[in-house]
Design a protein around this motif. Sequence first.
Motif, PDB file in Angstrom:
ATOM      1  N   ASP A   1       4.063   8.711  -8.023  1.00 46.33           N
ATOM      2  CA  ASP A   1       4.307   7.505  -7.232  1.00 46.33           C
ATOM      3  C   ASP A   1       4.959   7.841  -5.890  1.00 46.33           C
ATOM      4  OD1 ASP A   1       5.266   5.883 -10.270  1.00 46.33           O
ATOM      5  OD2 ASP A   1       3.370   5.630  -9.185  1.00 46.33           O
ATOM      6  N   THR A   2       5.314   9.088  -5.679  1.00 51.34           N
ATOM      7  CA  THR A   2       5.929   9.502  -4.426  1.00 51.34           C
ATOM      8  C   THR A   2       4.973   9.265  -3.265  1.00 51.34           C
ATOM      9  OG1 THR A   2       7.332  11.169  -5.473  1.00 51.34           O
ATOM     10  CG2 THR A   2       6.807  11.495  -3.133  1.00 51.34           C
ATOM     11  N   ALA A   3       5.444   8.513  -2.264  1.00 46.58           N
ATOM     12  CA  ALA A   3       4.605   8.157  -1.122  1.00 46.58           C
ATOM     13  C   ALA A   3       5.442   7.357  -0.139  1.00 46.58           C
ATOM     14  CB  ALA A   3       3.409   7.321  -1.570  1.00 46.58           C
ATOM     15  N   VAL A   4       4.861   7.124   1.029  1.00 44.86           N
ATOM     16  CA  VAL A   4       5.395   6.113   1.936  1.00 44.86           C
ATOM     17  C   VAL A   4       4.735   4.796   1.557  1.00 44.86           C
ATOM     18  CG1 VAL A   4       5.609   5.345   4.316  1.00 44.86           C
ATOM     19  CG2 VAL A   4       5.754   7.794   3.773  1.00 44.86           C
ATOM     20  N   TYR A   5       5.558   3.781   1.339  1.00 44.98           N
ATOM     21  CA  TYR A   5       5.069   2.472   0.923  1.00 44.98           C
ATOM     22  C   TYR A   5       5.098   1.518   2.113  1.00 44.98           C
ATOM     23  CZ  TYR A   5       4.961   3.786  -3.969  1.00 44.98           C
ATOM     24  OH  TYR A   5       4.642   4.383  -5.171  1.00 44.98           O
ATOM     25  N   TYR A   6       3.981   0.833   2.299  1.00 48.66           N
ATOM     26  CA  TYR A   6       3.818  -0.099   3.407  1.00 48.66           C
ATOM     27  C   TYR A   6       3.550  -1.498   2.889  1.00 48.66           C
ATOM     28  CZ  TYR A   6       2.877   4.197   6.051  1.00 48.66           C
ATOM     29  OH  TYR A   6       2.948   5.440   6.627  1.00 48.66           O
ATOM     30  N   CYS A   7       4.129  -2.494   3.526  1.00 52.30           N
ATOM     31  CA  CYS A   7       3.696  -3.848   3.235  1.00 52.30           C
ATOM     32  C   CYS A   7       2.768  -4.322   4.351  1.00 52.30           C
ATOM     33  CB  CYS A   7       4.867  -4.802   3.034  1.00 52.30           C
ATOM     34  SG  CYS A   7       5.731  -5.302   4.518  1.00 52.30           S
ATOM     35  N   ALA A   8       1.954  -5.298   4.013  1.00 54.80           N
ATOM     36  CA  ALA A   8       0.949  -5.794   4.937  1.00 54.80           C
ATOM     37  C   ALA A   8       0.737  -7.283   4.715  1.00 54.80           C
ATOM     38  CB  ALA A   8      -0.358  -5.038   4.762  1.00 54.80           C
ATOM     39  N   ALA A   9       0.304  -7.964   5.770  1.00 52.35           N
ATOM     40  CA  ALA A   9       0.041  -9.403   5.714  1.00 52.35           C
ATOM     41  C   ALA A   9      -1.370  -9.684   6.204  1.00 52.35           C
ATOM     42  CB  ALA A   9       1.048 -10.164   6.559  1.00 52.35           C
TER      43      ALA A   9
ATOM     44  N   PHE B   1       0.861  -1.180   0.000  1.00 54.75           N
ATOM     45  CA  PHE B   1       0.000   0.000   0.000  1.00 54.75           C
ATOM     46  C   PHE B   1       0.895   1.227   0.000  1.00 54.75           C
ATOM     47  CE2 PHE B   1      -4.219  -1.785   0.989  1.00 54.75           C
ATOM     48  CZ  PHE B   1      -3.851  -3.082   1.285  1.00 54.75           C
ATOM     49  N   ARG B   2       0.325   2.386  -0.292  1.00 59.33           N
ATOM     50  CA  ARG B   2       1.114   3.616  -0.226  1.00 59.33           C
ATOM     51  C   ARG B   2       0.235   4.773   0.247  1.00 59.33           C
ATOM     52  NH1 ARG B   2       2.194   4.593  -6.737  1.00 59.33           N
ATOM     53  NH2 ARG B   2       0.063   5.261  -7.287  1.00 59.33           N
ATOM     54  N   GLN B   3       0.896   5.747   0.829  1.00 62.31           N
ATOM     55  CA  GLN B   3       0.194   6.934   1.288  1.00 62.31           C
ATOM     56  C   GLN B   3       1.030   8.163   0.961  1.00 62.31           C
ATOM     57  OE1 GLN B   3      -0.993   6.974   5.433  1.00 62.31           O
ATOM     58  NE2 GLN B   3      -2.608   8.456   4.996  1.00 62.31           N
TER      59      GLN B   3
ATOM     60  N   PHE C   1      -4.319   1.062  -2.009  1.00 60.95           N
ATOM     61  CA  PHE C   1      -3.806  -0.249  -2.405  1.00 60.95           C
ATOM     62  C   PHE C   1      -2.901  -0.106  -3.623  1.00 60.95           C
ATOM     63  CE2 PHE C   1      -3.711  -4.694  -3.277  1.00 60.95           C
ATOM     64  CZ  PHE C   1      -3.892  -4.836  -4.644  1.00 60.95           C
ATOM     65  N   VAL C   2      -1.803  -0.872  -3.630  1.00 63.68           N
ATOM     66  CA  VAL C   2      -0.894  -0.889  -4.769  1.00 63.68           C
ATOM     67  C   VAL C   2      -0.885  -2.260  -5.445  1.00 63.68           C
ATOM     68  CG1 VAL C   2       1.505  -0.652  -5.496  1.00 63.68           C
ATOM     69  CG2 VAL C   2       0.570   0.894  -3.761  1.00 63.68           C
ATOM     70  N   ALA C   3      -0.607  -3.306  -4.667  1.00 63.50           N
ATOM     71  CA  ALA C   3      -0.496  -4.641  -5.245  1.00 63.50           C
ATOM     72  C   ALA C   3      -0.632  -5.680  -4.144  1.00 63.50           C
ATOM     73  CB  ALA C   3       0.838  -4.820  -5.965  1.00 63.50           C
ATOM     74  N   ALA C   4      -0.989  -6.902  -4.538  1.00 57.97           N
ATOM     75  CA  ALA C   4      -1.086  -7.999  -3.576  1.00 57.97           C
ATOM     76  C   ALA C   4      -0.767  -9.309  -4.270  1.00 57.97           C
ATOM     77  CB  ALA C   4      -2.470  -8.048  -2.944  1.00 57.97           C
TER      78      ALA C   4
ATOM     79  N   SER D   1       1.469 -17.507  -4.500  1.00 55.70           N
ATOM     80  CA  SER D   1       1.815 -16.739  -5.701  1.00 55.70           C
ATOM     81  C   SER D   1       0.972 -17.081  -6.921  1.00 55.70           C
ATOM     82  CB  SER D   1       3.304 -16.921  -6.062  1.00 55.70           C
ATOM     83  OG  SER D   1       4.126 -16.486  -5.008  1.00 55.70           O
ATOM     84  N   ASP D   2      -0.147 -17.753  -6.747  1.00 57.32           N
ATOM     85  CA  ASP D   2      -0.940 -18.134  -7.921  1.00 57.32           C
ATOM     86  C   ASP D   2      -1.850 -17.018  -8.411  1.00 57.32           C
ATOM     87  OD1 ASP D   2      -3.672 -20.019  -6.373  1.00 57.32           O
ATOM     88  OD2 ASP D   2      -2.628 -18.200  -5.772  1.00 57.32           O
ATOM     89  N   ASN D   3      -1.931 -15.946  -7.647  1.00 54.61           N
ATOM     90  CA  ASN D   3      -2.727 -14.801  -8.075  1.00 54.61           C
ATOM     91  C   ASN D   3      -2.080 -13.511  -7.591  1.00 54.61           C
ATOM     92  OD1 ASN D   3      -5.023 -15.055  -9.699  1.00 54.61           O
ATOM     93  ND2 ASN D   3      -6.140 -16.084  -8.068  1.00 54.61           N
ATOM     94  N   THR D   4      -2.077 -12.522  -8.458  1.00 56.75           N
ATOM     95  CA  THR D   4      -1.612 -11.198  -8.076  1.00 56.75           C
ATOM     96  C   THR D   4      -2.655 -10.166  -8.512  1.00 56.75           C
ATOM     97  OG1 THR D   4      -0.384 -10.985 -10.156  1.00 56.75           O
ATOM     98  CG2 THR D   4       0.845 -11.776  -8.240  1.00 56.75           C
ATOM     99  N   TRP D   5      -2.665  -9.037  -7.827  1.00 56.90           N
ATOM    100  CA  TRP D   5      -3.587  -7.947  -8.130  1.00 56.90           C
ATOM    101  C   TRP D   5      -2.818  -6.626  -8.105  1.00 56.90           C
ATOM    102  CZ3 TRP D   5      -4.433 -11.767  -4.588  1.00 56.90           C
ATOM    103  CH2 TRP D   5      -5.508 -12.649  -4.828  1.00 56.90           C
ATOM    104  N   TYR D   6      -3.247  -5.700  -8.943  1.00 54.67           N
ATOM    105  CA  TYR D   6      -2.577  -4.411  -9.029  1.00 54.67           C
ATOM    106  C   TYR D   6      -3.613  -3.285  -9.136  1.00 54.67           C
ATOM    107  CZ  TYR D   6       1.605  -7.111 -10.108  1.00 54.67           C
ATOM    108  OH  TYR D   6       2.657  -7.993 -10.058  1.00 54.67           O
ATOM    109  N   ALA D   7      -3.255  -2.156  -8.573  1.00 53.16           N
ATOM    110  CA  ALA D   7      -4.035  -0.949  -8.824  1.00 53.16           C
ATOM    111  C   ALA D   7      -3.850  -0.550 -10.280  1.00 53.16           C
ATOM    112  CB  ALA D   7      -3.570   0.174  -7.903  1.00 53.16           C
TER     113      ALA D   7
END
Length: 119
Positions: free
Chosen positions: A90-98, A37-39, A47-50, A55-61
């Motif tokens: 694209d400038t932002a703080v990028y966060y990963c999440a689980a 994610f990014r802010q 949301f950016v990507a998941a 790894s059988d599925n990916t999603w993107y903004a």
Amino acid sequence: QVQLVESGGGLVQAGGSLKLSCAASGGTFRNYKMGWFRQAPGKEREFVAAVRRNSDNTWYANSVKGRFTISRNNARNTVYLQMNSLKPEDTAVYYCAAGSDYRLDYDYWGQGTQVTVSA
């Protein structure tokens, strides 16, 4: 309890590339879907990507589709975000999440890494 630590952010010129990493510890990494994610300043987190746990599925903004690639290495407990053709927006703080593969939300968040794209 899962701990997530992002790295790889920095300053890059427009059109350049960066690869973010997010290292997980304290849980069973392969059981979680992972997201980025990014802010940006003054904006809501988006949301950016998941990627699903196997790894059988990916999603993107839509805004990053074709430029960013999410991947994971379950043996290394790490998820990556390869960012190409970067734009100033694209400038932002990028966060990963689980989170669980079976829910839309996320349970654990990293502290974020700053990405700045200069024009």
